[in-house]
Write an enzyme that holds these catalytic residues in place. Structure first.
Site, PDB file in Angstrom:
ATOM      1  N   SER A   1       0.808  -1.221   0.000  1.00  0.00           N
ATOM      2  CA  SER A   1       0.000   0.000   0.000  1.00  0.00           C
ATOM      3  C   SER A   1       0.838   1.267   0.000  1.00  0.00           C
ATOM      4  CB  SER A   1      -0.933   0.008   1.220  1.00  0.00           C
ATOM      5  OG  SER A   1      -0.173  -0.069   2.425  1.00  0.00           O
TER       6      SER A   1
ATOM      7  N   GLY B   1      -1.724  -4.353   0.887  1.00  0.00           N
ATOM      8  CA  GLY B   1      -1.830  -5.566   1.684  1.00  0.00           C
ATOM      9  C   GLY B   1      -0.850  -6.657   1.301  1.00  0.00           C
TER      10      GLY B   1
END
Length: 190
Positions: free
Chosen positions: A18, A55
């Protein structure tokens, strides 16, 4: 139009989580895009491929890397993974092994490798936090890769540079992140 068949065309592949995938900020405003527009803007020979997924872990990145290498034949691979491994309490040995394998695969594909270092708060335990921080430098040294020591250098303790979650940098932090990576990336390009 990118000219992938042109042999003078070079590809920079960023495989991250991310922190590289523009999580929570406007598309096109992340550090990878800033490198593309502000630092590589005059060099039409570079294509930038951001293969980052929010993630993602080192094991996910390792699983995706062979196909990405085959598809894009990058000259430089930037690996920005490991934070989610730590947040999930995964084995640092497994994370280190995955980063090393990603470096090996990239080098076998004739790409220069840059490992992007991260740090975690001491509430994960001082030993784990220290080992996590050192893991990136160890992999870079063992794999003859370049190292960005810390992606959040110059702003890690500035709460104004983070989104409300206190984890993800906001748009204001992206330029500094790009500069931190560029300081090392230009060595790989030149």
């Amino acid at each position: 139009m990118a000219n992938a068949q042109n042999t003078s065309n070079k590809t920079l592949l960023v495989i991250g989580d991310s922190l590289s995938a523009e999580y929570g900020i406007e598309r096109g405003k992340g550090w990878v895009e800033i490198i593309k527009s502000d630092f590589l803007g005059d060099d039409d020979n570079y294509e930038v491929v951001n293969a980052s997924i929010s993630g993602d872990t080192t094991s996910g990145g390792l699983a995706r890397l062979p196909a990405l290498l085959a598809q894009h034949t990058p000259s430089v691979v930037v690996v920005e993974l490991g934070s989610n491994d730590a947040l999930r309490g995964l084995s640092l040995e497994a994370s280190k092994s995955n980063l090393a394998k990603m470096s090996e695969l990239s080098r076998q594909a004739q790409a220069k490798v840059i490992i992007v270092g991260m740090q975690i708060p001491p509430n994960f335990g001082p030993v784990y936090s220290q080992q996590f921080k050192e893991m990136f430098a160890q992999v870079a040294q063992e794999q003859d890769a370049l190292l960005v020591p810390f992606l959040f250098e110059h702003f890690a303790l500035d709460k104004n540079m983070f989104q409300d979650d206190g984890i993800h940098p906001n748009e204001a932090a992206q330029k500094t992140m790009a500069e931190n990576v560029w300081a090392v990336l230009q060595q790989a390009i030149n």
